[in-house]
Design an enzyme around this catalytic site. Structure first.
Site, short mmCIF file in Angstrom:
data_model
loop_
_atom_site.label_atom_id
_atom_site.label_comp_id
_atom_site.label_asym_id
_atom_site.label_seq_id
_atom_site.Cartn_x
_atom_site.Cartn_y
_atom_site.Cartn_z
N HIS A 82 0.85 -1.19 0.00
CA HIS A 82 0.00 0.00 0.00
C HIS A 82 0.88 1.24 0.00
CE1 HIS A 82 -3.88 -1.97 0.91
NE2 HIS A 82 -3.11 -2.85 1.51
N ARG A 123 20.87 -8.42 3.71
CA ARG A 123 22.06 -7.74 3.19
C ARG A 123 23.04 -8.81 2.72
NH1 ARG A 123 26.21 -8.27 6.53
NH2 ARG A 123 25.81 -8.87 8.68
#
Length: 197
Positions: A96, A161
């Site tokens: 959203h 990461r």
């Protein structure tokens, strides 16, 4: 409407634990999903599109998707060849826009997700909208991938990461938290002690 209802029933059948895994690709193909040759799709897989109902999913040959994976196809999802998913992997293509303080979940948006050839996603990995996981990556169990990866890397964490580089020919050891996330491999029978049969 009737056609979508029939397809929804077939998708439910495809996720059923009682359906032999060899039949799952056939059922999903009947629903419009492109499934390559030699794919193994385990029980509990949910493929859905709450926005339009279209199942925009392509799965490359030889890919293994373990149990309880959930793939949101509001935007196209492309899974390359020889990819492995651990149990409970989530592919999310919808989010959203940020709304006002009256309703922070604003307008619904969707972006495609791509998983590159030869990649391995450990148990419970979540891939968010718009992400491309490059060829030959390993994503450690429980990681949340929020941005694109570079090829041949080990990724982990929240957000994920790059932990280290992988050589293209290197076979990484399993991350400690993702045991049991790949396809079953045959085991040798134990050798009896000498002199006994």
């Amino acid at each position: 409407m009737r056609r979508r209802y029939g397809r929804d029933i077939l998708v439910s059948v495809a996720s059923a634990r009682v359906l032999p895994h060899r039949l799952r690709p056939l059922v999903l193909r009947r629903c419009g999903v492109e499934v390559g040759v030699g794919c193994q799709l385990r029980e509990g897989i949910i493929v859905d599109n709450a926005t339009s109902g279209d199942l925009r999913l392509r799965v490359g040959q030889g890919t293994y998707i373990n149990s309880d994976a959930r793939i949101d196809t509001a935007a196209p999802v492309t899974i390359g060849a020889e990819v492995s998913f651990g149990p409970g992997v989530r592919i999310v293509t919808t989010t959203h826009a940020l709304g006002t303080s009256d309703k922070r979940a604003g307008e619904l948006t969707s972006r495609p997700v791509t998983i590159g050839d030869g990649s391995w996603l450990g148990a419970g990995v979540m891939v968010l909208p718009g992400v491309t996981i490059a060829r030959g990556c390993v994503v450690a169990a429980g990681a949340v991938v929020t941005k694109d990866t570079e090829p041949d890397g080990l990724y982990g964490g929240v957000p994920a990461r790059r932990i280290r580089d992988l050589e293209p020919s290197e076979r990484p050891s399993r991350p400690a938290t993702s045991a049991g996330t790949g396809p079953a491999r045959p085991r040798r029978a134990p050798t009896p002690p000498s002199g006994r049969r």
